[in-house]
Design a protein around this motif. Sequence first.
Motif, PDB file in Angstrom:
ATOM      1  N   GLU A  36       0.863  -1.181   0.000  1.00  0.00           N
ATOM      2  CA  GLU A  36       0.000   0.000   0.000  1.00  0.00           C
ATOM      3  C   GLU A  36       0.902   1.233   0.000  1.00  0.00           C
ATOM      4  O   GLU A  36       1.876   1.296   0.748  1.00  0.00           O
ATOM      5  CB  GLU A  36      -0.909   0.017   1.219  1.00  0.00           C
ATOM      6  N   ILE A  37       0.581   2.195  -0.843  1.00  0.00           N
ATOM      7  CA  ILE A  37       1.398   3.400  -0.982  1.00  0.00           C
ATOM      8  C   ILE A  37       0.544   4.648  -0.804  1.00  0.00           C
ATOM      9  O   ILE A  37      -0.686   4.590  -0.849  1.00  0.00           O
ATOM     10  CB  ILE A  37       2.105   3.437  -2.361  1.00  0.00           C
ATOM     11  N   GLN A  38       1.235   5.770  -0.637  1.00  0.00           N
ATOM     12  CA  GLN A  38       0.544   7.054  -0.617  1.00  0.00           C
ATOM     13  C   GLN A  38       0.139   7.413  -2.048  1.00  0.00           C
ATOM     14  O   GLN A  38       0.728   6.933  -3.016  1.00  0.00           O
ATOM     15  CB  GLN A  38       1.458   8.143  -0.065  1.00  0.00           C
ATOM     16  N   HIS A  39      -0.811   8.282  -2.183  1.00  0.00           N
ATOM     17  CA  HIS A  39      -1.386   8.636  -3.484  1.00  0.00           C
ATOM     18  C   HIS A  39      -0.369   9.195  -4.477  1.00  0.00           C
ATOM     19  O   HIS A  39      -0.585   9.143  -5.680  1.00  0.00           O
ATOM     20  CB  HIS A  39      -2.522   9.647  -3.304  1.00  0.00           C
ATOM     21  N   ASP A  40       0.755   9.715  -3.988  1.00  0.00           N
ATOM     22  CA  ASP A  40       1.724  10.342  -4.885  1.00  0.00           C
ATOM     23  C   ASP A  40       3.029   9.548  -5.024  1.00  0.00           C
ATOM     24  O   ASP A  40       4.026  10.067  -5.505  1.00  0.00           O
ATOM     25  CB  ASP A  40       2.048  11.753  -4.396  1.00  0.00           C
ATOM     26  N   GLN A  41       3.016   8.272  -4.634  1.00  0.00           N
ATOM     27  CA  GLN A  41       4.241   7.481  -4.641  1.00  0.00           C
ATOM     28  C   GLN A  41       4.328   6.458  -5.772  1.00  0.00           C
ATOM     29  O   GLN A  41       5.322   5.746  -5.868  1.00  0.00           O
ATOM     30  CB  GLN A  41       4.406   6.738  -3.308  1.00  0.00           C
ATOM     31  N   GLY A  42       3.348   6.380  -6.625  1.00  0.00           N
ATOM     32  CA  GLY A  42       3.325   5.352  -7.671  1.00  0.00           C
ATOM     33  C   GLY A  42       4.574   5.332  -8.525  1.00  0.00           C
ATOM     34  O   GLY A  42       5.195   4.278  -8.720  1.00  0.00           O
ATOM     35  N   SER A  43       4.976   6.453  -9.018  1.00  0.00           N
ATOM     36  CA  SER A  43       6.138   6.532  -9.895  1.00  0.00           C
ATOM     37  C   SER A  43       7.425   6.175  -9.151  1.00  0.00           C
ATOM     38  O   SER A  43       8.258   5.408  -9.652  1.00  0.00           O
ATOM     39  CB  SER A  43       6.245   7.941 -10.488  1.00  0.00           C
ATOM     40  N   ALA A  44       7.593   6.711  -7.956  1.00  0.00           N
ATOM     41  CA  ALA A  44       8.811   6.449  -7.180  1.00  0.00           C
ATOM     42  C   ALA A  44       8.927   4.978  -6.810  1.00  0.00           C
ATOM     43  O   ALA A  44      10.001   4.377  -6.934  1.00  0.00           O
ATOM     44  CB  ALA A  44       8.824   7.312  -5.925  1.00  0.00           C
ATOM     45  N   VAL A  45       7.841   4.366  -6.378  1.00  0.00           N
ATOM     46  CA  VAL A  45       7.898   2.956  -5.971  1.00  0.00           C
ATOM     47  C   VAL A  45       8.035   2.054  -7.189  1.00  0.00           C
ATOM     48  O   VAL A  45       8.722   1.032  -7.132  1.00  0.00           O
ATOM     49  CB  VAL A  45       6.680   2.581  -5.099  1.00  0.00           C
ATOM     50  N   THR A  46       7.451   2.436  -8.299  1.00  0.00           N
ATOM     51  CA  THR A  46       7.667   1.687  -9.544  1.00  0.00           C
ATOM     52  C   THR A  46       9.154   1.666  -9.884  1.00  0.00           C
ATOM     53  O   THR A  46       9.709   0.621 -10.245  1.00  0.00           O
ATOM     54  CB  THR A  46       6.855   2.303 -10.698  1.00  0.00           C
ATOM     55  N   GLY A  47       9.813   2.802  -9.745  1.00  0.00           N
ATOM     56  CA  GLY A  47      11.252   2.878  -9.997  1.00  0.00           C
ATOM     57  C   GLY A  47      12.049   1.997  -9.049  1.00  0.00           C
ATOM     58  O   GLY A  47      12.999   1.323  -9.459  1.00  0.00           O
ATOM     59  N   LEU A  48      11.673   1.986  -7.764  1.00  0.00           N
ATOM     60  CA  LEU A  48      12.358   1.125  -6.799  1.00  0.00           C
ATOM     61  C   LEU A  48      12.187  -0.347  -7.170  1.00  0.00           C
ATOM     62  O   LEU A  48      13.141  -1.134  -7.083  1.00  0.00           O
ATOM     63  CB  LEU A  48      11.805   1.362  -5.389  1.00  0.00           C
ATOM     64  N   CYS A  49      10.990  -0.716  -7.582  1.00  0.00           N
ATOM     65  CA  CYS A  49      10.719  -2.104  -7.974  1.00  0.00           C
ATOM     66  C   CYS A  49      11.549  -2.501  -9.193  1.00  0.00           C
ATOM     67  O   CYS A  49      12.138  -3.583  -9.232  1.00  0.00           O
ATOM     68  CB  CYS A  49       9.234  -2.304  -8.256  1.00  0.00           C
ATOM     69  N   GLY A  65      -9.478   7.272  -7.545  1.00  0.00           N
ATOM     70  CA  GLY A  65      -8.586   7.417  -8.688  1.00  0.00           C
ATOM     71  C   GLY A  65      -7.137   7.712  -8.344  1.00  0.00           C
ATOM     72  O   GLY A  65      -6.349   8.049  -9.221  1.00  0.00           O
ATOM     73  N   HIS A  66      -6.766   7.573  -7.065  1.00  0.00           N
ATOM     74  CA  HIS A  66      -5.394   7.824  -6.629  1.00  0.00           C
ATOM     75  C   HIS A  66      -4.606   6.520  -6.584  1.00  0.00           C
ATOM     76  O   HIS A  66      -5.153   5.473  -6.231  1.00  0.00           O
ATOM     77  CB  HIS A  66      -5.370   8.458  -5.230  1.00  0.00           C
ATOM     78  N   ASP A  67      -3.315   6.598  -6.903  1.00  0.00           N
ATOM     79  CA  ASP A  67      -2.451   5.433  -6.754  1.00  0.00           C
ATOM     80  C   ASP A  67      -2.554   4.939  -5.316  1.00  0.00           C
ATOM     81  O   ASP A  67      -2.500   5.729  -4.377  1.00  0.00           O
ATOM     82  CB  ASP A  67      -0.986   5.780  -7.054  1.00  0.00           C
ATOM     83  N   ARG A  68      -2.691   3.609  -5.123  1.00  0.00           N
ATOM     84  CA  ARG A  68      -2.872   3.107  -3.765  1.00  0.00           C
ATOM     85  C   ARG A  68      -2.123   1.792  -3.495  1.00  0.00           C
ATOM     86  O   ARG A  68      -1.653   1.557  -2.389  1.00  0.00           O
ATOM     87  CB  ARG A  68      -4.361   2.905  -3.471  1.00  0.00           C
ATOM     88  N   ILE A  69      -2.015   0.930  -4.495  1.00  0.00           N
ATOM     89  CA  ILE A  69      -1.359  -0.377  -4.311  1.00  0.00           C
ATOM     90  C   ILE A  69      -0.362  -0.585  -5.443  1.00  0.00           C
ATOM     91  O   ILE A  69      -0.662  -0.305  -6.601  1.00  0.00           O
ATOM     92  CB  ILE A  69      -2.381  -1.543  -4.350  1.00  0.00           C
ATOM     93  N   ILE A  70       0.813  -1.087  -5.089  1.00  0.00           N
ATOM     94  CA  ILE A  70       1.806  -1.516  -6.086  1.00  0.00           C
ATOM     95  C   ILE A  70       1.880  -3.025  -6.021  1.00  0.00           C
ATOM     96  O   ILE A  70       2.018  -3.604  -4.943  1.00  0.00           O
ATOM     97  CB  ILE A  70       3.203  -0.934  -5.781  1.00  0.00           C
ATOM     98  N   LEU A  71       1.795  -3.658  -7.155  1.00  0.00           N
ATOM     99  CA  LEU A  71       2.027  -5.095  -7.295  1.00  0.00           C
ATOM    100  C   LEU A  71       3.238  -5.276  -8.187  1.00  0.00           C
ATOM    101  O   LEU A  71       3.325  -4.624  -9.233  1.00  0.00           O
ATOM    102  CB  LEU A  71       0.817  -5.780  -7.929  1.00  0.00           C
ATOM    103  N   ALA A  72       4.157  -6.122  -7.768  1.00  0.00           N
ATOM    104  CA  ALA A  72       5.357  -6.362  -8.560  1.00  0.00           C
ATOM    105  C   ALA A  72       5.760  -7.820  -8.393  1.00  0.00           C
ATOM    106  O   ALA A  72       5.669  -8.389  -7.307  1.00  0.00           O
ATOM    107  CB  ALA A  72       6.482  -5.439  -8.122  1.00  0.00           C
TER     108      ALA A  72
END
Length: 76
Positions: A36-49, A65-72
């Motif tokens: 689970e991520i903050q609404h503005d972290q999608g791009s940063a966490v995608t980069g970390l993944c 409509g806000h970024d909320r979950i990263i699956l990798a």
Amino acid sequence: EPETALRGGVDGLDVIRPLVAHAPQYLKSGGWLAIEIQHDQGSAVTGLCTSAGLSSIVVQKDHEGHDRIILAQWCG
């Protein structure tokens, strides 16, 4: 929320960085990491993944409509 979840550092990623970086050590090939991520972290966490060697990265949005979950996925 655990106290550590509320203290993410300047950019909010202090807890997420090591979690993503060490995920390949704990996931079996084909296993998934979900965070689970903050609404503005999608791009940063995608980069970390991506940097950690994870693939099939998906950012899921919440009902507003806000970024909320990263699956990798780890395919190592």
